[in-house]
Design an enzyme around this catalytic site. Structure first.
Site, PDB file in Angstrom:
ATOM      1  N   CYS A  51       0.811  -1.226   0.000  1.00  0.00           N
ATOM      2  CA  CYS A  51       0.000   0.000   0.000  1.00  0.00           C
ATOM      3  C   CYS A  51       0.843   1.275   0.000  1.00  0.00           C
ATOM      4  O   CYS A  51       0.340   2.347  -0.318  1.00  0.00           O
ATOM      5  CB  CYS A  51      -0.955   0.008   1.194  1.00  0.00           C
ATOM      6  SG  CYS A  51      -1.965  -1.484   1.309  1.00  0.00           S
ATOM      7  N   HIS A  75      -3.428   7.044   2.761  1.00  0.00           N
ATOM      8  CA  HIS A  75      -3.846   5.748   2.229  1.00  0.00           C
ATOM      9  C   HIS A  75      -5.251   5.453   2.752  1.00  0.00           C
ATOM     10  O   HIS A  75      -5.528   5.582   3.940  1.00  0.00           O
ATOM     11  CB  HIS A  75      -2.868   4.667   2.680  1.00  0.00           C
ATOM     12  CG  HIS A  75      -3.331   3.269   2.433  1.00  0.00           C
ATOM     13  ND1 HIS A  75      -3.945   2.888   1.251  1.00  0.00           N
ATOM     14  CD2 HIS A  75      -3.286   2.159   3.208  1.00  0.00           C
ATOM     15  CE1 HIS A  75      -4.250   1.607   1.315  1.00  0.00           C
ATOM     16  NE2 HIS A  75      -3.868   1.135   2.494  1.00  0.00           N
ATOM     17  N   ASN A 123     -10.518  -0.110   0.082  1.00  0.00           N
ATOM     18  CA  ASN A 123      -9.063  -0.057   0.175  1.00  0.00           C
ATOM     19  C   ASN A 123      -8.482  -0.589  -1.127  1.00  0.00           C
ATOM     20  O   ASN A 123      -8.688  -1.747  -1.478  1.00  0.00           O
ATOM     21  CB  ASN A 123      -8.610  -0.904   1.373  1.00  0.00           C
ATOM     22  CG  ASN A 123      -7.096  -0.949   1.538  1.00  0.00           C
ATOM     23  OD1 ASN A 123      -6.338  -0.625   0.630  1.00  0.00           O
ATOM     24  ND2 ASN A 123      -6.648  -1.370   2.706  1.00  0.00           N
TER      25      ASN A 123
END
EC number: 2.3.1.180
Length: 312
Positions: free
Chosen positions: A112, A237, A267
């Site tokens: 990520c 994020h 996500n």
């Protein structure tokens, strides 16, 4: 030389999967998902769309906004943990498809935080005088590695891509400071198992994220002699609304100063920051001369942050 973002782009599959849809395949419900993650729906790519396809479409949009031709790109960096195949890289696949015949190409594996690693790597190549224009992409088809029987993880993830063209900008604009980090000892908390499924220790990842995101944000701002009060816009994020809100509150940043796409997209791993950034730019939430901080964390464990003065 000042180095910054010349243009952004993003791509989302058209297939929308709501929390109610997930109720039909796993033991969960809309309220449970919303209260624990902040997610209402996510986009999942169909079988005919792979990771490189999404990367290509996001890249086309970024090149157009930057007014840079594909042939003028010197390097393509693609952050992903879900490549079409182990090799060739996504970067090579889109180099060919874009017609970026003069570009070197490689993928980056930092989960990520991958897009942050890509942006900072691009910055270093340009600052060294090696390259002029670098295309950085974050792209994921997480639906390929999601265990759809595991209700603790399958409700979290979505597919998509975001891209940015990095190059020279006017004096005083662009990247002002950055931070990269890793803690390999924490790799066991978030990883891909032998069955190619995401395994996550949610409690430990939460503790890591709510500590690291504010710390990294403050670090990159203080490196340039400013404070958290000077941040005009935060692009974190998009992992979990509770993580994002905890970090935002620790920073003392108002809600309208933080990008929030998680409720609609879920996500998206390495794609989440460039997607949220591109959307914020196109909606006019990020303005010329704003102090913008991009910050991410991910499996590895890895993290990265950039403070930049927005504008060309």
């Amino acid at each position: 030389m000042s180095i910054g973002i010349l243009g952004t782009g993003h791509y989302l599959p058209t297939n929308v999967v709501t929390n109610n849809d997930l109720e039909k395949i796993v033991d969960t419900n809309d309220e449970w998902i919303r209260t624990r993650t902040g997610i209402l729906e996510r986009r999942l790519a169909t079988d005919d769309i792979d990771t490189s396809d999404m990367a290509y479409h996001a890249s086309i949009e970024a090149l157009k906004e930057a007014d840079v031709k594909a042939a003028d790109i010197d390097l393509i960096l693609v952050a992903t943990v879900t490549p079409d195949t182990a090799f060739p890289s996504i970067a090579c696949l889109i180099q060919d498809r874009l017609g970026a015949v003069n570009a070197a190409a490689m993928d980056i594996g930092a989960a990520c935080a991958g897009f942050m690693y890509g942006v900072i790597t691009a910055n270093q190549f340009i600052a060294a005088g090696t390259y002029k224009n670098v295309l950085v992409v974050g792209t994921e088809k997480l639906s390929k590695i999601t265990d759809w029987t595991d209700r603790s993880t399958c409700v979290l993830f979505g597919d998509g891509a975001g891209a940015a063209v990095i190059g020279e900008v006017s004096e005083g604009k662009g990247i002002l400071s950055f931070e990269l980090g890793a803690n390999g000892a924490g790799g066991k908390e978030l990883y891909l198992n032998k069955e190619d499924h995401i395994i996550m220790n949610g409690r430990e990842v939460f503790k890591f994220a709510v500590r690291q995101m504010p710390e990294s944000t403050i670090n990159v701002v203080e490196k340039i002699g400013l404070s958290r009060d000077d941040v005009d816009y935060l692009v974190p994020h998009q992992a979990n609304i509770r993580i994002m809100e905890a970090a935002r509150e620790r920073l003392g940043i108002s809600e309208d100063k933080m990008a929030k796409s998680i409720e609609r997209f879920g996500n998206n791993s390495s794609a989440s920051i460039p997607m949220a950034l591109s959307e914020a730019v196109k909606e006019g939430k990020i303005k010329d001369n704003d102090l913008v901080v991009l910050v991410g964390f991910g499996g590895g464990l890895t993290w990265g942050a950039v403070a930049m003065r927005w504008g060309r």
